[in-house]
Motif scaffolding. Sequence first.
Motif, PDB file in Angstrom:
ATOM      1  N   ILE A  57       0.841  -1.193   0.000  1.00 27.94           N
ATOM      2  CA  ILE A  57       0.000   0.000   0.000  1.00 27.94           C
ATOM      3  C   ILE A  57       0.878   1.246   0.000  1.00 27.94           C
ATOM      4  O   ILE A  57       2.009   1.223   0.482  1.00 27.94           O
ATOM      5  CB  ILE A  57      -0.971   0.010   1.196  1.00 27.94           C
ATOM      6  CG1 ILE A  57      -0.237  -0.232   2.502  1.00 27.94           C
ATOM      7  CG2 ILE A  57      -2.051  -1.027   1.014  1.00 27.94           C
ATOM      8  CD1 ILE A  57      -1.114  -0.210   3.724  1.00 27.94           C
ATOM      9  N   PRO A  58       0.360   2.339  -0.556  1.00 31.21           N
ATOM     10  CA  PRO A  58       1.176   3.546  -0.681  1.00 31.21           C
ATOM     11  C   PRO A  58       1.366   4.269   0.645  1.00 31.21           C
ATOM     12  O   PRO A  58       0.546   4.156   1.550  1.00 31.21           O
ATOM     13  CB  PRO A  58       0.361   4.406  -1.640  1.00 31.21           C
ATOM     14  CG  PRO A  58      -1.056   3.995  -1.382  1.00 31.21           C
ATOM     15  CD  PRO A  58      -0.990   2.514  -1.058  1.00 31.21           C
ATOM     16  N   THR A  59       2.435   5.018   0.720  1.00 28.89           N
ATOM     17  CA  THR A  59       2.648   5.923   1.852  1.00 28.89           C
ATOM     18  C   THR A  59       2.980   7.290   1.286  1.00 28.89           C
ATOM     19  O   THR A  59       3.501   7.414   0.183  1.00 28.89           O
ATOM     20  CB  THR A  59       3.808   5.461   2.762  1.00 28.89           C
ATOM     21  OG1 THR A  59       5.012   5.453   2.005  1.00 28.89           O
ATOM     22  CG2 THR A  59       3.543   4.095   3.348  1.00 28.89           C
ATOM     23  N   VAL A  60       2.659   8.305   2.027  1.00 27.24           N
ATOM     24  CA  VAL A  60       2.981   9.675   1.627  1.00 27.24           C
ATOM     25  C   VAL A  60       3.829  10.265   2.734  1.00 27.24           C
ATOM     26  O   VAL A  60       3.372  10.429   3.862  1.00 27.24           O
ATOM     27  CB  VAL A  60       1.691  10.503   1.433  1.00 27.24           C
ATOM     28  CG1 VAL A  60       2.052  11.942   1.081  1.00 27.24           C
ATOM     29  CG2 VAL A  60       0.820   9.887   0.352  1.00 27.24           C
ATOM     30  N   GLY A  61       5.063  10.528   2.421  1.00 29.33           N
ATOM     31  CA  GLY A  61       5.968  11.088   3.428  1.00 29.33           C
ATOM     32  C   GLY A  61       6.142  10.186   4.622  1.00 29.33           C
ATOM     33  O   GLY A  61       6.307  10.648   5.739  1.00 29.33           O
ATOM     34  N   GLY A  62       6.053   8.861   4.405  1.00 24.66           N
ATOM     35  CA  GLY A  62       6.215   7.899   5.481  1.00 24.66           C
ATOM     36  C   GLY A  62       4.960   7.713   6.314  1.00 24.66           C
ATOM     37  O   GLY A  62       4.957   7.000   7.306  1.00 24.66           O
ATOM     38  N   VAL A  63       3.864   8.370   5.931  1.00 24.25           N
ATOM     39  CA  VAL A  63       2.608   8.246   6.669  1.00 24.25           C
ATOM     40  C   VAL A  63       1.677   7.354   5.908  1.00 24.25           C
ATOM     41  O   VAL A  63       1.476   7.505   4.717  1.00 24.25           O
ATOM     42  CB  VAL A  63       1.956   9.649   6.868  1.00 24.25           C
ATOM     43  CG1 VAL A  63       0.623   9.517   7.569  1.00 24.25           C
ATOM     44  CG2 VAL A  63       2.899  10.546   7.645  1.00 24.25           C
TER      45      VAL A  63
END
Length: 64
Positions: A57-63
Amino acid sequence: MGIDNSTVKASEFVLQQDGKTLVNGTDYKWVYNNTTHTVQFLSFTTFPTSSNYTLTIPTVGGVL
């Protein structure tokens, strides 16, 4: 602050069965609920329980 529903896309999720990438629309149907912010992977057939499954699953800025 919350999930930007416009950024949640099926192409960002990778579902694999025993290392083989499964295809949305062929092996399963990807569904996102804008209200509950949940993703579902609905199988068209029964997935064998003897197989191993990996979901990336994707993460954005490690979140996540």
